[in-house]
Design an enzyme around this catalytic site. Structure first.
Site, short mmCIF file in Angstrom:
data_model
loop_
_atom_site.label_atom_id
_atom_site.label_comp_id
_atom_site.label_asym_id
_atom_site.label_seq_id
_atom_site.Cartn_x
_atom_site.Cartn_y
_atom_site.Cartn_z
CG ASN A 283 -16.32 15.85 -41.50
OD1 ASN A 283 -16.13 16.51 -42.52
ND2 ASN A 283 -15.58 14.79 -41.19
CE LYS B 250 -17.15 11.83 -42.81
NZ LYS B 250 -17.06 10.41 -42.55
CG HIS C 30 -11.99 12.66 -39.88
ND1 HIS C 30 -12.11 11.53 -40.64
CD2 HIS C 30 -13.21 12.91 -39.35
CE1 HIS C 30 -13.37 11.12 -40.58
NE2 HIS C 30 -14.06 11.93 -39.80
CD GLU D 242 -13.64 9.79 -43.50
OE1 GLU D 242 -13.73 10.95 -43.94
OE2 GLU D 242 -14.63 9.18 -43.02
CD GLU E 255 -15.14 11.37 -35.56
OE1 GLU E 255 -16.31 11.73 -35.75
OE2 GLU E 255 -14.27 11.43 -36.45
N GLY F 27 -19.31 5.92 -40.41
CA GLY F 27 -19.94 5.64 -41.70
C GLY F 27 -20.39 4.20 -41.88
CB SER G 262 -22.99 5.40 -37.04
OG SER G 262 -22.20 4.90 -38.10
C1 PEP Z 1 -17.16 11.48 -39.09
O1 PEP Z 1 -16.78 11.44 -40.22
O2 PEP Z 1 -16.57 12.22 -38.30
C2 PEP Z 1 -18.28 10.63 -38.72
C3 PEP Z 1 -18.49 10.44 -37.45
O3 PEP Z 1 -19.03 10.07 -39.73
P1 PEP Z 1 -20.43 9.28 -39.57
O4 PEP Z 1 -21.31 10.12 -38.69
O5 PEP Z 1 -20.95 9.16 -40.97
O6 PEP Z 1 -20.12 7.95 -38.96
#
Ligand code: PEP
Length: 249
Positions: A10, A12, A95, A97, A167, A173, A213
């Site tokens: 992703n 973003k 997601h 976000e 997630e 992040g 992460s």
């Molecule tokens: C994501 O945005 O779906 C995500 C898992 O981000 P990150 O890997 O940066 O934690």
């Protein structure tokens, strides 16, 4: 039953078209002998550029969101018809976000899930709890609610086109990863919820990605777990140097 690993990046709100093209070219070359299922989800502005590059490769094209309507007076939104037109195959929905910054609720996400499936897309439905929800012992309840509400009125015939991404919001992040054991426990629970909704066969088959992460040095341990079938990768998906080792864990 063996499930195929599905590794998705992703991107973003990162990358101009030129930057997206460079990364897509690197990934096409590096993953051509990769054994898993792959997807990249660039920003809307780079979709057409990346579509040309991944066409004919083993990398699917994803979008990060879609509007809840097919078309009309929805300033700033992008519709499923427009995504289909540029060659998108899969849409990431719900997601964290989108849920927490843009206040998308389960009902809105469900409308988008059904619309995307109606138009023939595959869907990655993201679920996951906030840190305070985990600390209050509500991680399972939150994931159950987001899964059940997100899939409300999704027909059994369509569930094979849905991937769930677990997630935990506190791991996205932040550099904090759920331990493989903690993640696997929630994945097993989500699989059980899918079983209650769609039966044992669907539960066995559904792909449940972990996101939060994921990095080259923790991917293999996560993927080794019984119920973890892939990864949805944010930060580490922005460079071939970090995405390729995850994709080829
Ligand atoms: C994501 O945005 O779906 C995500 C898992 O981000 P990150 O890997 O940066 O934690």
């Amino acid at each position: 039953m063996a499930r195929n690993y599905f590794i998705a990046g992703n991107w973003k709100m990162h990358k101009t078209r030129g930057e997206a093209a460079s990364l897509a070219k690197e990934l096409v070359a590096a993953l051509k002998d990769g054994k898993h299922k792959y997807l990249v989800a660039p920003s809307f502005t780079a979709l057409e550029t990346v579509a040309e590059i991944v066409k004919g490769s083993n990398i699917l094209l994803g979008a990060q969101n879609c509007a809840p309507e097919e078309q009309g007076a929805h300033t700033g939104e992008v519709s499923v018809l427009q995504l289909k037109d540029v060659g998108v195959q899969t849409i990431i929905l719900g997601h964290s976000e989108r849920r927490h910054i843009y206040k998308e609720d389960d009902a809105l996400i469900n409308i988008k899930v059904r619309l995307a499936l109606k138009h023939g897309f595959d869907v990655i439905l993201c679920v996951g709890e906030l840190l305070e929800e985990r600390e209050a012992g509500k991680a399972e309840a939150v994931c159950k609610r987001q899964t059940v509400e997100g899939l409300k009125d999704v027909a059994a015939a369509d569930i094979s086109r849905v991937t769930i991404a677990y997630e935990p919001v506190w791991a996205i992040g932040t550099g904090k990863t759920a331990t493989p054991e903690d993640a696997d426990a929630i994945h097993a629970y989500i699989r059980k919820v899918i079983g209650e909704l769609y039966g044992a066969g669907a539960a066995e088959k559904i792909i449940i990605q972990y996101g939060g992460s994921v990095k080259p040095d923790n991917a293999a341990a996560l993927m080794a777990k019984e119920n973890i079938d892939g990864a949805l990768v944010g930060g580490a998906a922005l460079k071939a140097d970090t995405f390729v080792p995850i994709a080829k864990f």
